[in-house]
Design a protein around this motif. Structure first.
Motif, PDB file in Angstrom:
ATOM      1  N   ALA A  73      51.109 -13.762  53.030  1.00 49.42           N
ATOM      2  CA  ALA A  73      50.254 -13.961  54.195  1.00 49.42           C
ATOM      3  C   ALA A  73      50.001 -15.459  54.367  1.00 49.42           C
ATOM      4  O   ALA A  73      50.200 -16.264  53.451  1.00 49.42           O
ATOM      5  N   ARG A  74      49.557 -15.837  55.546  1.00 53.57           N
ATOM      6  CA  ARG A  74      49.332 -17.250  55.856  1.00 53.57           C
ATOM      7  C   ARG A  74      48.307 -17.883  54.914  1.00 53.57           C
ATOM      8  O   ARG A  74      48.479 -19.016  54.468  1.00 53.57           O
ATOM      9  N   GLY A 112      44.351 -11.401  54.272  1.00 52.14           N
ATOM     10  CA  GLY A 112      45.486 -11.567  55.178  1.00 52.14           C
ATOM     11  C   GLY A 112      45.260 -10.938  56.533  1.00 52.14           C
ATOM     12  O   GLY A 112      45.890  -9.919  56.870  1.00 52.14           O
ATOM     13  N   MET A 113      44.424 -11.560  57.338  1.00 57.38           N
ATOM     14  CA  MET A 113      44.122 -11.004  58.656  1.00 57.38           C
ATOM     15  C   MET A 113      45.356 -10.973  59.549  1.00 57.38           C
ATOM     16  O   MET A 113      45.498 -10.070  60.390  1.00 57.38           O
ATOM     17  N   ASP A 114      46.268 -11.922  59.383  1.00 52.06           N
ATOM     18  CA  ASP A 114      47.496 -11.912  60.173  1.00 52.06           C
ATOM     19  C   ASP A 114      48.330 -10.674  59.843  1.00 52.06           C
ATOM     20  O   ASP A 114      48.915 -10.039  60.737  1.00 52.06           O
ATOM     21  N   VAL A 115      48.364 -10.302  58.566  1.00 53.56           N
ATOM     22  CA  VAL A 115      49.122  -9.120  58.151  1.00 53.56           C
ATOM     23  C   VAL A 115      48.436  -7.855  58.653  1.00 53.56           C
ATOM     24  O   VAL A 115      49.099  -6.906  59.115  1.00 53.56           O
ATOM     25  N   ILE A 116      47.117  -7.825  58.591  1.00 54.41           N
ATOM     26  CA  ILE A 116      46.375  -6.662  59.090  1.00 54.41           C
ATOM     27  C   ILE A 116      46.653  -6.452  60.571  1.00 54.41           C
ATOM     28  O   ILE A 116      46.962  -5.340  61.016  1.00 54.41           O
ATOM     29  N   MET A 136      50.255  -4.201  52.070  1.00 58.06           N
ATOM     30  CA  MET A 136      49.067  -4.200  51.226  1.00 58.06           C
ATOM     31  C   MET A 136      49.056  -5.343  50.224  1.00 58.06           C
ATOM     32  O   MET A 136      48.039  -6.058  50.103  1.00 58.06           O
ATOM     33  N   PRO A 137      50.149  -5.594  49.486  1.00 61.71           N
ATOM     34  CA  PRO A 137      50.106  -6.730  48.556  1.00 61.71           C
ATOM     35  C   PRO A 137      50.059  -8.091  49.238  1.00 61.71           C
ATOM     36  O   PRO A 137      49.812  -9.098  48.577  1.00 61.71           O
ATOM     37  N   GLU A 138      50.286  -8.150  50.538  1.00 63.05           N
ATOM     38  CA  GLU A 138      50.139  -9.417  51.238  1.00 63.05           C
ATOM     39  C   GLU A 138      48.718  -9.629  51.752  1.00 63.05           C
ATOM     40  O   GLU A 138      48.228 -10.751  51.808  1.00 63.05           O
ATOM     41  N   ILE A 140      45.601  -8.198  50.740  1.00 64.38           N
ATOM     42  CA  ILE A 140      44.392  -8.165  49.924  1.00 64.38           C
ATOM     43  C   ILE A 140      44.041  -9.570  49.421  1.00 64.38           C
ATOM     44  O   ILE A 140      44.924 -10.357  49.100  1.00 64.38           O
ATOM     45  N   PRO A 141      42.748  -9.902  49.363  1.00 61.82           N
ATOM     46  CA  PRO A 141      42.341 -11.291  49.106  1.00 61.82           C
ATOM     47  C   PRO A 141      42.815 -11.882  47.788  1.00 61.82           C
ATOM     48  O   PRO A 141      43.006 -13.088  47.687  1.00 61.82           O
ATOM     49  N   ASN A 142      43.023 -11.036  46.768  1.00 61.13           N
ATOM     50  CA  ASN A 142      43.425 -11.571  45.459  1.00 61.13           C
ATOM     51  C   ASN A 142      44.855 -12.089  45.428  1.00 61.13           C
ATOM     52  O   ASN A 142      45.260 -12.773  44.477  1.00 61.13           O
ATOM     53  N   GLU A 143      45.633 -11.784  46.465  1.00 58.42           N
ATOM     54  CA  GLU A 143      47.048 -12.149  46.428  1.00 58.42           C
ATOM     55  C   GLU A 143      47.272 -13.651  46.549  1.00 58.42           C
ATOM     56  O   GLU A 143      48.349 -14.147  46.207  1.00 58.42           O
ATOM     57  N   GLY A 144      46.287 -14.389  47.038  1.00 64.54           N
ATOM     58  CA  GLY A 144      46.407 -15.845  47.048  1.00 64.54           C
ATOM     59  C   GLY A 144      46.498 -16.386  45.635  1.00 64.54           C
ATOM     60  O   GLY A 144      47.475 -17.045  45.254  1.00 64.54           O
ATOM     61  N   ALA A 145      45.488 -16.100  44.826  1.00 63.70           N
ATOM     62  CA  ALA A 145      45.481 -16.558  43.436  1.00 63.70           C
ATOM     63  C   ALA A 145      46.640 -15.964  42.661  1.00 63.70           C
ATOM     64  O   ALA A 145      47.255 -16.637  41.817  1.00 63.70           O
ATOM     65  N   ALA A 146      46.988 -14.700  42.933  1.00 66.11           N
ATOM     66  CA  ALA A 146      48.077 -14.050  42.216  1.00 66.11           C
ATOM     67  C   ALA A 146      49.402 -14.758  42.472  1.00 66.11           C
ATOM     68  O   ALA A 146      50.182 -15.009  41.552  1.00 66.11           O
ATOM     69  N   ASN A 147      49.662 -15.088  43.729  1.00 64.82           N
ATOM     70  CA  ASN A 147      50.923 -15.752  44.058  1.00 64.82           C
ATOM     71  C   ASN A 147      50.996 -17.163  43.485  1.00 64.82           C
ATOM     72  O   ASN A 147      52.072 -17.609  43.067  1.00 64.82           O
ATOM     73  N   VAL A 148      49.883 -17.868  43.454  1.00 68.03           N
ATOM     74  CA  VAL A 148      49.870 -19.190  42.822  1.00 68.03           C
ATOM     75  C   VAL A 148      50.148 -19.049  41.334  1.00 68.03           C
ATOM     76  O   VAL A 148      50.915 -19.813  40.746  1.00 68.03           O
ATOM     77  N   SER A 149      49.521 -18.064  40.707  1.00 72.74           N
ATOM     78  CA  SER A 149      49.746 -17.803  39.284  1.00 72.74           C
ATOM     79  C   SER A 149      51.219 -17.529  39.003  1.00 72.74           C
ATOM     80  O   SER A 149      51.814 -18.081  38.071  1.00 72.74           O
TER      81      SER A 149
END
Length: 416
Positions: A73-74, A112-116, A136-138, A140-149
């Motif tokens: 997501a953006r 990810g409001m753009d994805v929603i 869904m994995p794009e 949800i709010p935790n996916e930002g930190a998850a993708n950086v990790s």
């Protein structure tokens, strides 16, 4: 036992007024406004037609593979871009990032409001079989930190803080505590958001939270503490601080921007969207932050306000400063840089902490632009329209979120 001291050794930012920290800071010093007509969706049927967008954002310009970006997501792209800049700025190595004592804490209020928007539109039009399995994995709010990790190999922790508009500041506070405790030596403290979508804008407009009075002159729309303010302007972006234990930073020869000295939080326990008007709730967070930092009201030189440009917030925040600082409230400089960036929600607190850090470094008080008509209910020094030079030893920055979430950080000029 002496408490571990935490310093800021790197910064990254993607904002409506600059897609890196240097560009952001130059825009803030010049009083540049990032608000303009909405281009991310067709706003012709919306009462609100303006926002503070990150223009011409290309993930590949920020070290993100386009294929990977296509699965993000953006808001996640913004966070990873800011993380890449902050890591390079701090000169952290791959070994530093993969150490068990390196983590990330990121704030995100909306996700990810753009994805929603996109996937639900597809669902209504074509049925469930046409909804992407990545939706869904794009979103949800935790996916930002998850993708950086995942991208950087960070295994110490990858946490997400969701306290609406206070998410970024609270993420800094949680990261501060994690490094102080000894669980981590290095922590990325970030925030990101991208809520400029048709559903999001129309939802906030339906609450009468966004201004619709300045569609023809968007650069005038965000006007914190001005009598004619009429609502906030939605912004977007991502921002990251590298927080590091002082001894660890010194051992690797890191550049130190400032010391993150304290954090305080509180809950109003009052209303789901409105702050407690007397300012007592957020004043508790401010006073707790000062106690945590070991400073008094007389030490505060600058306050970067939440300053949303809504009638109730700006009035409440002014009252809060008088409670927390007493007469000192009339002697410090107060400014809302949301007058330039718009309200970047989950990214706001970290973006404003970066601005506060650079204000300390450069002895410069940022302005509150669009301050034209004083409001008797807001009677402090808001640095109207043009920034001014002056020494800053201690700065405070606050974020006040829907639901009564209040967070305050204290940043000090670094001294041995």
């Amino acid at each position: 036992m002496d408490r571990r001291r935490i310093v800021i050794t790197g910064m990254g930012a993607v904002t409506p007024v600059g897609k890196n920290v240097n560009a952001l800071w130059e825009s803030i010093k010049q009083g540049k406004c990032g608000v303009g007509p909405i281009t991310l969706f067709d706003a012709s049927t919306s009462s609100v037609k303006i926002a503070a967008e990150v223009k011409d954002f290309k993930p590949e310009d920020h070290g993100i593979d386009p294929k990977d970006a296509g699965r993000m997501a953006r808001f996640t792209q913004f966070l990873l871009a800011a993380s890449n800049e902050a890591i390079a700025d701090a000169k952290l190595t791959e070994d530093d990032l993969r150490a068990d004592t390196t983590g990330i804490v990121a704030g995100c209020g909306l996700g990810g409001m753009d994805v929603i928007d996109e996937t639900f539109t597809q669902y209504i039009a074509r049925g469930k079989r046409r909804v992407s399995p990545l939706a869904m994995p794009e979103l949800i709010p935790n996916e930002g930190a998850a993708n950086v990790s995942i991208a950087l190999g960070i295994t110490g922790c990858a946490w997400t803080i969701a306290t609406a508009c206070a998410s970024g500041t609270d993420a800094i506070g949680v990261a501060l505590d994690a490094v102080r405790s000894g669980r981590l030596d290095v922590c990325l403290a970030g925030g990101s958001e991208s809520g400029i979508t048709e559903y999001s804008i129309k939802s906030f407009a339906g609450m009468h939270a966004l201004t619709d009075k300045f569609n023809d002159c968007p650069e005038k729309a965000s006007r914190p503490f001005d009598k004619d303010r009429s609502g906030f302007v939605m912004g977007e972006g991502g921002a990251v601080l590298i927080l590091e234990e002082l001894g660890h930073a010194k051992a690797r020869g890191a550049h130190i921007y400032a010391e993150l000295a304290g954090y305080g939080a509180s809950a109003d326990a009052y209303h789901i969207t409105s702050p407690k008007p007397d300012g007592e709730g957020c004043a508790k967070a401010f006073m707790r932050a000062m106690k945590d930092a070991g400073v008094t009201a007389e030490d505060i030189d600058y306050y970067n306000a939440h300053g949303t440009s809504t009638h109730l917030n700006d009035m409440t925040e002014t009252a809060m400063l008088k409670i927390a600082l007493g007469e000192r409230a009339y002697k410090i400089k107060v400014s809302s840089t949301k007058s330039m960036t718009g309200h970047c929600v989950g990214a706001a607190g970290v973006c404003e902490a970066i601005i506060s850090t650079l204000a300390i470094r450069d002895s410069f008080f940022p302005a509150t632009i669009n301050y034209e008509t004083p409001d008797p209910e807001c009677d402090l020094d808001y640095v109207p329209n043009k920034g001014v030079e002056g020494n800053i030893d201690v700065a405070a920055s606050a974020s006040l979120g829907f639901g009564g979430h209040n967070g305050v950080v204290i940043i000090k000029k670094f001294a041995e």
